[in-house]
Design an enzyme around this catalytic site. Structure first.
Site, PDB file in Angstrom:
ATOM      1  CG  ASP A 403    -101.887 -74.222 -76.085  1.00  0.00           C
ATOM      2  OD1 ASP A 403    -101.160 -74.769 -76.931  1.00  0.00           O
ATOM      3  OD2 ASP A 403    -101.539 -73.219 -75.423  1.00  0.00           O
ATOM      4  CD  GLU A 406     -98.059 -80.088 -77.465  1.00  0.00           C
ATOM      5  OE1 GLU A 406     -98.076 -79.709 -76.285  1.00  0.00           O
ATOM      6  OE2 GLU A 406     -98.659 -79.521 -78.375  1.00  0.00           O
ATOM      7  CG  ASP A 475     -96.156 -71.230 -79.545  1.00  0.00           C
ATOM      8  OD1 ASP A 475     -97.346 -71.040 -79.882  1.00  0.00           O
ATOM      9  OD2 ASP A 475     -95.825 -71.615 -78.415  1.00  0.00           O
TER      10      ASP A 475
END
Ligand code: MIG
Length: 763
Positions: A403, A406, A475
């Site tokens: 997760d 980025e 999300d």
């Protein structure tokens, strides 16, 4: 994530990081030192490559096997690409460089690429302006554009501006949000059913202006180098294999990864995990994976467990594994600043962390508080990082969920990621930003794949991420609108060459109504990643917690397991070819213009068309069928053209292409389903031992019943008896090796494998 949701420390850290970032980024601002190519000076061929000279640049065009053409204007940081096989190349004919398949010439200010049929493939030029280096190509009024990675836009991207900058959506997003976590500089252009693909080998900040600023131009701009792109021509079944020659083929995942996966932010402790597994067991619903979100860790430190909540992970994992459930843990790219924490100390001592240009380590707040970030672009850092997964494996963990890669950073203001001026081995962070998650996945994969086949689920990535990891759309909101959007987003991910995709079933942020959840779950059956996940403070989504919807939910999950032999076979094909598993309906026939704008149906592999129900209270929907006849899965009803299909809540409109042969699991037995067509039938069934021992069985049957059963590989599948089931035609008799075998319920069985058989149909 709103900053106010954190404690005071993280707030302070967020402000201090944002300040530092701005100071460094302005002090070490990068001046774009590339000049506009300027005036055309000439075109020539050197050792098979085209050289187009300009005042300030020299464009080199190379031809590779697979109808791949590489256009290099300016080199830049190295990109993780495969080496390609050069093909014959070009020679000059008058003022054109000519190869066997295309020619290249120059007129006005444009490079013109023409096919051997004399039709123009591309007309465009490169220019430098406003701090960007741009490739500008002409569009026809009717051209459609697809791909570009994860996009919450319409399927056809024409008229949109898509930013190429991997970005955390901050807790929730819906349609039109841009950019998102995973951007891919791949764009597929369609015009009159013909395709051109462009892949830009650049991982920096950029835009795809898909005919927004100028209606009849596409403009792909980057703030940094390289300016290098590949053009691929051909039909869809050639283009995607060629793209994967450049970016790498999807890896072959373990079969369990294709089963049902249950997640939640978070399953908090040992007892709760056991309760969930027991629930699946009691209700007789299979569960292939269960996820532990960030709360399993000790203070959000990577590669640790909270020993109060999870005192004995090994025995918990063993308990799960008795039911066939794999435990997957989240892993974050940020390593907590914490003197005494081994991982932090080792990385610091070895100088593995990303630094600012003055040599100071870059610290920024994430879940763990102030953290530093390993430079995954370095092979030595990657090997060290890979080794850390061993402790998790020893604790019984079998998959990993990357997760925040980025990377996401909690900021007080400005861009919520790493400072652009930060220094990585492969270049300035800003110039290779979009590879951060990709390199993290590669680091884990390279180590884990030395054992068994890894499972890594990654939020971010770049072109070719499926060679290392699965991805999901992050999300997403809980709404009907977003259910529809997810399908479109996933289709564009497919068109960007990504195979292993999925989304949070039910949406991340809310508590779906029963029918929204069921419809979402039903779509999930036909996505490679079939995973329920939701945020904190959302209603429970375990199948038995759904009141009157529990029964349908359980049946829906069981359906996925019935289809697994087909799904695994399609996964293997994707691994071999690079062709994505999920495809838009137009894949079946791009020359059929009514298919090109269909964004609410999908092909799931080669043989199944799915038309999910995606509206509140809907009990039927229109389905546009690609050419040919399509069998209703439930009752073999034949459809073609455009039809209204009734679909009560327990029904998913999905259809088998006539002429396909589809392996399905029937209570642990294999059924080979043959969907009759008077053009003949064929299909495959792939199985393996999770390693290199495999069996690929190929079935083909002519319209008058001559059947062949071919095989490649030596694996003895777990299925002993094969049941062959005919759909759409009555079977009168079957003869195998001169012996009549019994037919019942329009099917016959084979305890032993045969090479050929004669099927007699009652026409
Ligand atoms: O800042 O780990 O997309 O799936 O549950 C949010 C908590 C961090 C974002 C992921 C989501 C996950 C959540 N994470």
């Amino acid at each position: 994530m709103k900053i106010s949701e954190f404690g005071e420390d993280i707030m302070k850290d967020s402000f201090s990081y944002s300040l530092n970032r701005d100071l460094y980024d302005s002090k070490y601002r990068k001046e774009n030192d590339v000049n506009d190519p300027g005036k055309f000076a000439g075109i020539s061929v050197d050792k098979g490559s085209v050289v187009v000279s300009f005042e300030n640049a020299s464009l080199k065009v190379k031809e590779y096997e697979g109808n791949i053409y590489e256009f290099t204007w300016f080199e830049g940081p190295a990109m993780p690409l495969e080496s390609l096989q050069e093909s014959e190349g070009f020679h000059m004919e008058a003022d054109r460089a000519v190869s066997s398949r295309i020619s290249i010439s120059f007129a006005d200010r444009d490079i013109i690429v023409t096919g051997s049929d004399g039709k123009e493939i591309e007309r465009g030029h490169v220019e430098v302006s406003g701090g960007y280096i741009k490739h500008i190509t002409s569009l026809n009024g009717w051209d459609r554009l697809f791909g570009s990675g994860e996009r919450a836009f319409s399927l056809n991207l024409r008229g949109q501006v898509c930013r190429l900058w991997n970005h955390d959506a901050n807790g929730s997003y819906g349609p039109d949000s841009d950019p998102l976590y995973l951007n891919i500089p791949v764009i597929l252009q369609e015009g009159n059913g013909k395709f051109v693909m462009r892949f830009y080998a650049n991982a920096g900040d950029g835009y795809i202006d898909a005919g927004y600023s100028s209606e009849d131009h596409m403009m792909v701009s980057f703030r940094s180098l390289p300016m290098k792109y590949y053009i691929i021509i051909g039909n869809l079944n050639d283009i995607y294999p060629s793209l994967s020659r450049i970016t790498g083929r999807p890896y072959m995942p373990p079969e369990w990864a294709l089963g049902f996966q249950q997640s939640r932010y978070s399953y908090m402790n040992d007892e709760e995990v056991r309760r969930v597994i027991d629930g699946f067991r009691k209700n007789g619903i299979p569960l292939s994976a269960l996820y532990l979100d960030i709360d399993y860790m000790d203070g959000y430190r990577d590669f640790t467990f909270n020993s109060k909540a999870f005192p004995d992970m090994k025995s918990l994992a063993a308990y799960a594994s008795e039911y066939g459930t794999h435990i997957i843990t989240i892993i974050e790219p940020g390593v907590k600043f914490d003197p005494g924490y081994r991982i932090y100390e080792e990385a610091l001592k070895n100088r593995f962390f990303i630094k600012y240009p003055d040599g100071n380590t870059l610290y920024a707040p994430v879940w763990a508080g102030m953290s530093a970030f390993p430079d995954f672009s370095r092979p030595d850092v990657s090997s060290w990082w890979g080794l850390q997964y061993d402790y998790m494996l020893e604790s019984g963990i079998s998959g990993f969920w990357h997760d925040m890669n980025e990377p996401a950073i909690f900021t007080g203001w400005g861009d919520n990621t790493m400072a652009e001026s930060a220094v990585q081995a492969d270049g300035r962070h800003g110039d290779i930003h979009n590879l951060f998650g990709y390199y993290m996945a590669r680091a884990a994969f390279d180590h884990l794949s030395q054992g068994s086949r890894p499972f890594i689920l990654s939020r971010s990535g770049w072109a070719g991420i499926s060679r290392y990891a699965w991805i999901w759309t992050g999300d997403t909101e809980t709404s009907w609108k977003e259910l529809k959007q997810n399908l479109i987003t996933i289709l564009n991910l497919s068109m960007s060459g990504i195979s292993y995709t999925g989304c949070d079933v039910g949406g991340f942020t809310g508590s779906p109504t029963g029918d929204l959840f069921i419809r979402w779950l039903q779509m999930g059956v036909f996505l490679p990643l079939f995973r329920v996940h939701s945020s904190k403070n959302t209603g429970r989504r375990e199948p038995w917690e759904l009141g009157k919807y529990s029964g349908v939910a359980a049946e829906t999950i069981r359906l996925r397991y019935r289809l697994l032999p087909y799904i695994y076979t399609e996964t293997y094909k994707s691994h071999m070819t690079g062709i994505p598993i999920v495809r838009p309906a137009f894949w079946a026939d791009p020359s059929d213009s009514k298919l090109l704008d269909i964004d609410d149906e999908m092909m799931f592999g080669n043989s199944i068309l799915v038309a999910p129900v995606m509206g509140k209270g809907m009990n039927s929907r229109d389905v546009v069928f690609p050419p040919g006849k399509w069998y209703d899965f439930y009752d073999d009803h034949l459809f073609s053209g455009k039809c209204e299909i009734s679909a009560g809540l327990e029904k998913i409109p999905f259809f088998m292409a006539e002429g396909s042969i589809i392996p399905v699991d029937e209570d642990g037995k294999i059924a080979i389903n043959i969907y009759y067509s008077d053009h003949g039938m064929k299909g495959e069934f792939y199985s393996d031992n999770s390693g290199s021992d495999y069996l690929l069985e190929e079935f083909s049957i002519s319209a008058d019943g001559d059947m062949r059963w071919g095989r490649e590989g030596t694996y003895e599948s777990r299925y002993r008896e094969y049941r062959f089931r005919l759909h759409g035609i009555a079977l009168s008799s079957v003869n195998i090796n001169g012996q009549e075998v019994p037919v019942n319920e329009n099917s016959f069985s084979a305890g032993e494998k045969f090479e050929s058989a004669k099927l007699v149909f009652q026409k």
